[in-house]
Design a protein around this motif. Structure first.
Motif, PDB file in Angstrom:
ATOM      1  N   HIS A 151      42.617  50.915  37.407  1.00 45.42           N
ATOM      2  CA  HIS A 151      42.304  51.393  36.066  1.00 45.42           C
ATOM      3  C   HIS A 151      43.506  52.118  35.453  1.00 45.42           C
ATOM      4  N   ASP A 152      43.564  52.104  34.127  1.00 46.32           N
ATOM      5  CA  ASP A 152      44.619  52.816  33.404  1.00 46.32           C
ATOM      6  C   ASP A 152      44.265  54.297  33.336  1.00 46.32           C
ATOM      7  N   THR A 153      45.064  55.137  33.976  1.00 45.30           N
ATOM      8  CA  THR A 153      44.798  56.574  33.984  1.00 45.30           C
ATOM      9  C   THR A 153      45.882  57.353  33.237  1.00 45.30           C
ATOM     10  N   SER A 154      46.637  56.671  32.376  1.00 45.72           N
ATOM     11  CA  SER A 154      47.670  57.358  31.608  1.00 45.72           C
ATOM     12  C   SER A 154      47.011  58.400  30.702  1.00 45.72           C
ATOM     13  N   GLY A 155      47.634  59.556  30.617  1.00 41.01           N
ATOM     14  CA  GLY A 155      47.107  60.635  29.795  1.00 41.01           C
ATOM     15  C   GLY A 155      46.105  61.520  30.497  1.00 41.01           C
ATOM     16  N   PHE A 156      45.858  61.247  31.781  1.00 43.03           N
ATOM     17  CA  PHE A 156      44.888  62.036  32.535  1.00 43.03           C
ATOM     18  C   PHE A 156      45.557  62.796  33.682  1.00 43.03           C
ATOM     19  N   ASN A 157      45.017  63.956  33.992  1.00 42.46           N
ATOM     20  CA  ASN A 157      45.289  64.614  35.261  1.00 42.46           C
ATOM     21  C   ASN A 157      44.229  64.138  36.253  1.00 42.46           C
ATOM     22  N   SER A 158      44.571  64.140  37.518  1.00 40.01           N
ATOM     23  CA  SER A 158      43.614  63.647  38.509  1.00 40.01           C
ATOM     24  C   SER A 158      43.631  64.510  39.760  1.00 40.01           C
ATOM     25  N   MET A 159      42.506  64.482  40.459  1.00 35.29           N
ATOM     26  CA  MET A 159      42.375  65.173  41.731  1.00 35.29           C
ATOM     27  C   MET A 159      41.434  64.356  42.603  1.00 35.29           C
ATOM     28  N   THR A 160      41.897  63.963  43.773  1.00 32.76           N
ATOM     29  CA  THR A 160      41.026  63.242  44.694  1.00 32.76           C
ATOM     30  C   THR A 160      39.960  64.202  45.203  1.00 32.76           C
ATOM     31  N   PHE A 161      38.707  63.895  44.908  1.00 33.55           N
ATOM     32  CA  PHE A 161      37.604  64.762  45.313  1.00 33.55           C
ATOM     33  C   PHE A 161      37.041  64.349  46.670  1.00 33.55           C
ATOM     34  N   GLN A 196      29.566  44.160  42.681  1.00 32.98           N
ATOM     35  CA  GLN A 196      29.896  43.127  41.710  1.00 32.98           C
ATOM     36  C   GLN A 196      31.402  43.053  41.437  1.00 32.98           C
ATOM     37  N   ARG A 197      31.902  41.820  41.400  1.00 31.25           N
ATOM     38  CA  ARG A 197      33.312  41.603  41.089  1.00 31.25           C
ATOM     39  C   ARG A 197      33.658  42.137  39.697  1.00 31.25           C
ATOM     40  N   ILE A 198      32.742  41.954  38.717  1.00 35.55           N
ATOM     41  CA  ILE A 198      33.022  42.323  37.328  1.00 35.55           C
ATOM     42  C   ILE A 198      33.135  43.838  37.165  1.00 35.55           C
ATOM     43  N   ALA A 199      32.456  44.610  38.016  1.00 36.52           N
ATOM     44  CA  ALA A 199      32.470  46.066  37.881  1.00 36.52           C
ATOM     45  C   ALA A 199      33.786  46.670  38.371  1.00 36.52           C
ATOM     46  N   GLN A 200      34.302  46.162  39.489  1.00 38.73           N
ATOM     47  CA  GLN A 200      35.542  46.680  40.076  1.00 38.73           C
ATOM     48  C   GLN A 200      36.374  45.501  40.559  1.00 38.73           C
ATOM     49  N   PRO A 201      36.962  44.728  39.649  1.00 37.58           N
ATOM     50  CA  PRO A 201      37.670  43.505  40.066  1.00 37.58           C
ATOM     51  C   PRO A 201      38.832  43.763  41.029  1.00 37.58           C
ATOM     52  N   ALA A 202      39.612  44.841  40.797  1.00 39.34           N
ATOM     53  CA  ALA A 202      40.755  45.105  41.678  1.00 39.34           C
ATOM     54  C   ALA A 202      40.279  45.493  43.075  1.00 39.34           C
ATOM     55  N   LEU A 203      39.243  46.299  43.155  1.00 39.82           N
ATOM     56  CA  LEU A 203      38.694  46.692  44.459  1.00 39.82           C
ATOM     57  C   LEU A 203      38.080  45.478  45.157  1.00 39.82           C
ATOM     58  N   TYR A 204      37.383  44.657  44.405  1.00 34.42           N
ATOM     59  CA  TYR A 204      36.774  43.441  44.969  1.00 34.42           C
ATOM     60  C   TYR A 204      37.854  42.574  45.625  1.00 34.42           C
ATOM     61  N   ARG A 205      38.971  42.399  44.904  1.00 37.77           N
ATOM     62  CA  ARG A 205      40.059  41.575  45.442  1.00 37.77           C
ATOM     63  C   ARG A 205      40.651  42.218  46.691  1.00 37.77           C
ATOM     64  N   SER A 206      40.752  43.543  46.706  1.00 40.51           N
ATOM     65  CA  SER A 206      41.311  44.230  47.866  1.00 40.51           C
ATOM     66  C   SER A 206      40.431  44.053  49.097  1.00 40.51           C
ATOM     67  N   LEU A 207      39.104  44.177  48.904  1.00 41.49           N
ATOM     68  CA  LEU A 207      38.195  44.018  50.040  1.00 41.49           C
ATOM     69  C   LEU A 207      38.207  42.583  50.563  1.00 41.49           C
ATOM     70  N   VAL A 208      38.176  41.641  49.632  1.00 40.49           N
ATOM     71  CA  VAL A 208      38.241  40.240  50.054  1.00 40.49           C
ATOM     72  C   VAL A 208      39.559  39.991  50.779  1.00 40.49           C
ATOM     73  N   THR A 261      36.070  49.309  61.799  1.00 39.09           N
ATOM     74  CA  THR A 261      37.524  49.332  61.942  1.00 39.09           C
ATOM     75  C   THR A 261      38.114  48.074  61.319  1.00 39.09           C
ATOM     76  N   GLY A 262      39.402  48.163  61.016  1.00 38.81           N
ATOM     77  CA  GLY A 262      40.078  47.036  60.401  1.00 38.81           C
ATOM     78  C   GLY A 262      40.976  47.518  59.273  1.00 38.81           C
ATOM     79  N   ASP A 263      41.733  46.600  58.700  1.00 46.56           N
ATOM     80  CA  ASP A 263      42.661  46.927  57.616  1.00 46.56           C
ATOM     81  C   ASP A 263      41.889  46.967  56.297  1.00 46.56           C
ATOM     82  N   LEU A 264      41.258  48.113  56.047  1.00 51.03           N
ATOM     83  CA  LEU A 264      40.408  48.265  54.862  1.00 51.03           C
ATOM     84  C   LEU A 264      40.909  49.411  53.999  1.00 51.03           C
ATOM     85  N   PRO A 265      40.724  49.325  52.682  1.00 53.72           N
ATOM     86  CA  PRO A 265      41.085  50.462  51.825  1.00 53.72           C
ATOM     87  C   PRO A 265      40.150  51.645  52.079  1.00 53.72           C
ATOM     88  N   GLN A 266      40.578  52.815  51.716  1.00 49.66           N
ATOM     89  CA  GLN A 266      39.726  53.991  51.793  1.00 49.66           C
ATOM     90  C   GLN A 266      38.791  54.023  50.573  1.00 49.66           C
TER      91      GLN A 266
END
Length: 296
Positions: A151-161, A196-208, A261-266
């Motif tokens: 996602h485009d997060t330009s203009g935002f501050n962020s903190m991993t919760f 759903q792929r449409i909700a998080q397409p980049a994450l969907y591709r990463s998991l696949v 276990t495996g090569d999975l994103p967090q």
């Protein structure tokens, strides 16, 4: 009509003596008398009956005094309110969050904030990341708890919760439920429920892609739009699912959870707010939220 005329009138009406009212308002008596006369001329109403011996309120003057006191009190309350807002003592915050955030420590953080800041109202909105981002940019949300992936997060501050691994949710009685730990390679040909792929397409591709790296493509039998729906479908026996570790707190009958276990994103939840946003209560909220972060 000027605010000072109202102040002068209240003083005269309460003192019923122009000399004492003038001292109270720190002005000379003649200018005070002139201001009251201008006020009456503007209203076209006699507010005070004056004689050489006494000053008395007319019926209209008594009613006007009541309303002038209300104006004074409302103005004072407005001043105190905005001063408290500037200090983060009062106000309202609009907080957006994705559904899975309710399974994290966010509810505890919100409760702690409310206990410490009882005069700050919190307004909540449970929506997807894609729905929250434009609301955040348009200042319809002050802070958003989202799941970012491309996602485009330009203009935002962020903190991993929250950052945590995926676990495997599987129907009770499933052969893999007998294992203490399941590896991604064990999921070849296993029916899987995916977001759903449409909700998080980049994450969907990463998991696949994680399955592809393991040497096979996932056997996706159903796509859903929330983690809660995912676990509910697992309980029906439709298939297994990759879910965040916090989902294992869901004691839904018919579902077991195993480390994966495996090569999975967090799996992450990120707090976002606009850069340079001037809102004292927002930063007080962020300070409390920071105390409840879960970042492994």
């Amino acid at each position: 009509m000027e605010l000072r005329q109202i102040t002068y009138f209240i003083a005269v009406a309460e003192e019923l003596h122009f000399g004492r009212a003038a001292e109270r308002c720190h002005i000379a008596q003649p200018p005070l008398s002139q201001q009251i006369k201008r006020l009456e001329d503007e209203l076209g109403v006699t507010l005070l009956e004056r004689t050489s011996r006494r000053v008395a309120l007319t019926p209209e003057g008594k009613e006007f005094l009541r309303r002038c006191r209300d104006i004074r009190d409302r103005l004072h309350a407005a001043i105190v309110h905005v001063q408290d807002m500037s200090k983060g003592l009062e106000g309202m915050l609009c907080v957006g969050f994705i559904g899975p955030a309710s399974l994290s420590k966010l509810p505890q953080a919100i409760r702690a904030f409310r206990e410490r800041n009882p005069n700050i109202r919190l307004d909540f909105s449970a929506q997807s990341t894609s729905e929250q981002l434009p609301l955040l940019r348009g200042d319809r949300l002050d802070i958003a708890f989202v799941r970012l992936f491309g996602h485009d997060t330009s203009g935002f501050n962020s903190m991993t919760f929250l950052r945590e691994p995926y676990v495997l949710a599987l129907p009770e009685g499933h052969p893999l439920a007998e294992r203490e730990v399941v590896d991604i390679t064990d999921l070849e040909n296993v029916p899987l429920i995916f977001n759903q792929r449409i909700a998080q397409p980049a994450l969907y591709r990463s998991l696949v892609g994680s399955f592809h790296k393991a040497g096979f493509m996932p056997n996706i039998v159903q796509e859903v739009n929330t983690e809660q729906s995912t676990v509910a479908l697992v309980a029906t026996g439709l298939g297994c699912a990759l879910v965040p570790a916090s989902s294992a707190t869901d004691s839904r009958a018919g579902v077991a959870f195993r480390p994966l276990t495996g090569d999975l994103p967090q799996w992450e939840i990120t707090a976002l707010w606009k850069k340079n946003k001037k809102c004292a209560s927002l930063y007080k909220f962020i300070d409390v939220v920071r105390e409840f972060r879960e970042v492994n």
